[in-house]
Design a protein around this motif. Sequence first.
Motif, short mmCIF file in Angstrom:
data_model
loop_
_atom_site.label_atom_id
_atom_site.label_comp_id
_atom_site.label_asym_id
_atom_site.label_seq_id
_atom_site.Cartn_x
_atom_site.Cartn_y
_atom_site.Cartn_z
N ARG A 173 5.90 9.32 -4.10
CA ARG A 173 6.76 8.50 -3.24
C ARG A 173 5.92 7.61 -2.32
NH1 ARG A 173 10.78 5.64 -1.75
NH2 ARG A 173 12.25 6.37 -0.18
N ARG A 174 4.88 8.18 -1.74
CA ARG A 174 4.05 7.41 -0.82
C ARG A 174 3.20 6.38 -1.55
NH1 ARG A 174 2.34 12.02 3.68
NH2 ARG A 174 4.28 11.84 4.88
N LEU A 175 2.69 6.72 -2.71
CA LEU A 175 1.92 5.74 -3.50
C LEU A 175 2.80 4.55 -3.85
CD1 LEU A 175 -0.07 8.10 -5.88
CD2 LEU A 175 -1.05 6.64 -4.09
N GLU A 176 4.03 4.84 -4.26
CA GLU A 176 4.97 3.76 -4.60
C GLU A 176 5.27 2.91 -3.37
OE1 GLU A 176 9.36 3.29 -6.72
OE2 GLU A 176 8.90 5.11 -5.62
N ALA A 177 5.51 3.55 -2.23
CA ALA A 177 5.83 2.81 -1.01
C ALA A 177 4.67 1.92 -0.57
CB ALA A 177 6.19 3.79 0.11
N ALA A 178 3.45 2.39 -0.82
CA ALA A 178 2.26 1.63 -0.41
C ALA A 178 1.85 0.60 -1.45
CB ALA A 178 1.10 2.58 -0.15
N GLY A 179 2.49 0.61 -2.63
CA GLY A 179 2.15 -0.34 -3.67
C GLY A 179 0.80 -0.05 -4.32
N LEU A 180 0.43 1.24 -4.37
CA LEU A 180 -0.84 1.63 -4.96
C LEU A 180 -0.64 2.20 -6.36
CD1 LEU A 180 -2.55 3.36 -1.91
CD2 LEU A 180 -3.02 1.08 -2.84
N PRO A 181 -1.63 2.04 -7.23
CA PRO A 181 -1.48 2.53 -8.60
C PRO A 181 -1.44 4.05 -8.64
CG PRO A 181 -3.74 1.81 -8.21
CD PRO A 181 -2.95 1.38 -7.01
N ARG A 182 -0.60 4.58 -9.52
CA ARG A 182 -0.56 6.03 -9.72
C ARG A 182 -1.71 6.39 -10.66
NH1 ARG A 182 4.98 8.98 -11.56
NH2 ARG A 182 5.68 7.85 -9.68
N PRO A 183 -2.57 7.32 -10.27
CA PRO A 183 -3.74 7.60 -11.09
C PRO A 183 -3.41 8.41 -12.34
CG PRO A 183 -3.66 9.11 -9.26
CD PRO A 183 -2.52 8.14 -9.04
N LYS A 184 -4.33 8.37 -13.27
CA LYS A 184 -4.20 9.18 -14.49
C LYS A 184 -4.35 10.66 -14.16
CE LYS A 184 -6.18 9.45 -19.16
NZ LYS A 184 -7.21 8.87 -20.08
N PHE A 185 -5.17 10.95 -13.13
CA PHE A 185 -5.44 12.34 -12.76
C PHE A 185 -5.11 12.55 -11.29
CE2 PHE A 185 -8.40 11.21 -16.16
CZ PHE A 185 -8.14 12.21 -17.08
N MET A 186 -4.44 13.67 -11.00
CA MET A 186 -4.12 14.03 -9.62
C MET A 186 -4.25 15.54 -9.44
SD MET A 186 -0.77 11.80 -8.47
CE MET A 186 -0.97 12.23 -6.74
N VAL A 187 -4.62 15.93 -8.23
CA VAL A 187 -4.54 17.31 -7.78
C VAL A 187 -3.69 17.29 -6.51
CG1 VAL A 187 -5.78 19.32 -6.90
CG2 VAL A 187 -6.80 17.93 -8.73
N THR A 188 -2.62 18.08 -6.50
CA THR A 188 -1.70 18.08 -5.37
C THR A 188 -1.55 19.50 -4.82
OG1 THR A 188 0.25 18.37 -6.77
CG2 THR A 188 -0.44 16.11 -6.29
N ALA A 189 -0.72 19.64 -3.79
CA ALA A 189 -0.57 20.93 -3.11
C ALA A 189 -0.19 22.06 -4.05
CB ALA A 189 0.49 20.80 -2.01
N GLU A 190 0.59 21.74 -5.07
CA GLU A 190 1.05 22.79 -6.00
C GLU A 190 -0.04 23.30 -6.93
OE1 GLU A 190 4.59 19.88 -5.51
OE2 GLU A 190 2.42 19.75 -5.73
N ASP A 191 -1.14 22.55 -7.03
CA ASP A 191 -2.17 22.89 -8.02
C ASP A 191 -3.19 23.90 -7.53
OD1 ASP A 191 -1.24 21.12 -10.05
OD2 ASP A 191 -2.12 19.44 -8.96
#
Length: 225
Positions: free
Chosen positions: A121-139
Amino acid sequence: MSLPMPHGFEKPFAAFLFDMDGTILNSIRAAERAWSNWARRHGLDVDDFLPKMHGSRGIDTITRLNLPGVDPVHEAKLVTEAEIADVSDVVPISGAAAFLSSLPPDRWAIVTSSPLRLAHRRLEAAGLPRPKFMVTAEDVTVGKPDPQCYILGAERLGVSTHECLVFEDVAAGIAAGEAAGADVMVVTATHQHKMATAHPSLASYDEISIRISAEHKMFIVANAA
């Protein structure tokens, strides 16, 4: 004309690992609104509490408080939903969009303490590309300053953490990058006060560019003023 980075950054990197909030985008106002409302509901001193919540997973922030009768899992979900609903002030750090777009897609990842839905949601709001790889809180089972997240980020990119440059903005994330064995660049774009750090720093991504060698390694170069 490009200029060399400070000593230590002549080295080639296999991959870059970026924290998100405060590092490639600024979500401070939105995050602090959600957390201020939560803190007030639980009778906390908001001014004392807010500086302690940046850079950590919500569940870890709430667990550390050890509030009687409070379920950290449930409360963290409530805060996350409030943050997802409020992205009106989320903006990119200057130059971040262009810099990220200049990187090979398989050579960088976002490593954030935010849950996946909030990160998207924040990446979209900031107009930034969604990366191919992510590590988030759930990981991860333990959040920053534990290095688990950055070790996992490097693994997903198929490289060693010792070949990575971590971009961070707060003490917990910097400590996580250090403990993982990575080099660290401190992004100061959202800092109100100068941070004491031995690491190189930058105020915006307009200051740097990427050079890729014939061996497909990445070098940071400083842009001429």
